[in-house]
Design an enzyme around this catalytic site. Sequence first.
Site, mmCIF file in Angstrom:
data_model
loop_
_atom_site.group_PDB
_atom_site.id
_atom_site.type_symbol
_atom_site.label_atom_id
_atom_site.label_comp_id
_atom_site.label_asym_id
_atom_site.label_seq_id
_atom_site.Cartn_x
_atom_site.Cartn_y
_atom_site.Cartn_z
ATOM 1 N N THR A 90 0.828 -1.202 0.000
ATOM 2 C CA THR A 90 0.000 0.000 0.000
ATOM 3 C C THR A 90 0.866 1.258 0.000
ATOM 4 O O THR A 90 2.041 1.230 0.361
ATOM 5 C CB THR A 90 -0.939 0.038 1.225
ATOM 6 O OG1 THR A 90 -0.169 0.110 2.419
ATOM 7 C CG2 THR A 90 -1.847 -1.169 1.259
ATOM 8 N N ASP A 91 0.230 2.363 -0.379
ATOM 9 C CA ASP A 91 0.906 3.655 -0.318
ATOM 10 C C ASP A 91 0.470 4.371 0.964
ATOM 11 O O ASP A 91 -0.216 3.798 1.810
ATOM 12 C CB ASP A 91 0.619 4.492 -1.572
ATOM 13 C CG ASP A 91 -0.857 4.806 -1.770
ATOM 14 O OD1 ASP A 91 -1.650 4.672 -0.806
ATOM 15 O OD2 ASP A 91 -1.221 5.192 -2.893
ATOM 16 N N GLN A 92 0.819 5.609 1.089
ATOM 17 C CA GLN A 92 0.539 6.375 2.296
ATOM 18 C C GLN A 92 -0.964 6.549 2.546
ATOM 19 O O GLN A 92 -1.392 6.790 3.665
ATOM 20 C CB GLN A 92 1.212 7.744 2.179
ATOM 21 C CG GLN A 92 1.429 8.424 3.495
ATOM 22 C CD GLN A 92 2.315 9.640 3.327
ATOM 23 O OE1 GLN A 92 2.544 10.128 2.232
ATOM 24 N NE2 GLN A 92 2.837 10.132 4.439
#
Length: 143
Positions: free
Chosen positions: A15-17
């Site tokens: 996942t990203d931020q």
Amino acid sequence: MNIKPYQHLAKYYETDQMGIIHHSNYIRWFEEARIDFMNQIGLTYKTMEKEGIISPVLEVSCKYLQMMYFDDIATIKVKIDEYSSVRFACSYEIYNQNNILCTTGTSKHCFINKDGKPVSLKKIKPEYDQLFKKVKNKNAYPL
């Protein structure tokens, strides 16, 4: 030929931020699914490479339709759209656990020897050539 779609459980580190699967991971998932597909048809990358046949990626594209998140189950369907004895092209569909189409994509590949020279499966491995011809443009997934 009855091929099972590849499944991947989305990991937290993918996942990203914002908690959404980072766009770069879909390309990795395409590769995982393509290798699984080839294993299921009886032609593994490992076997090909032992025999001196390498299949690099020439081109890849990805279209993001819906977001996927940590812990989603990605079901990935692969189809061989084009095949000549020297090149092939795949298409991909990624669905989430709710059977919503989230991502589509394509990849193009060729066959080369360890010296980087193009090879024809029809000439050097006719049995591999026949496997590709058998699955080309087929919906290999049960309804």
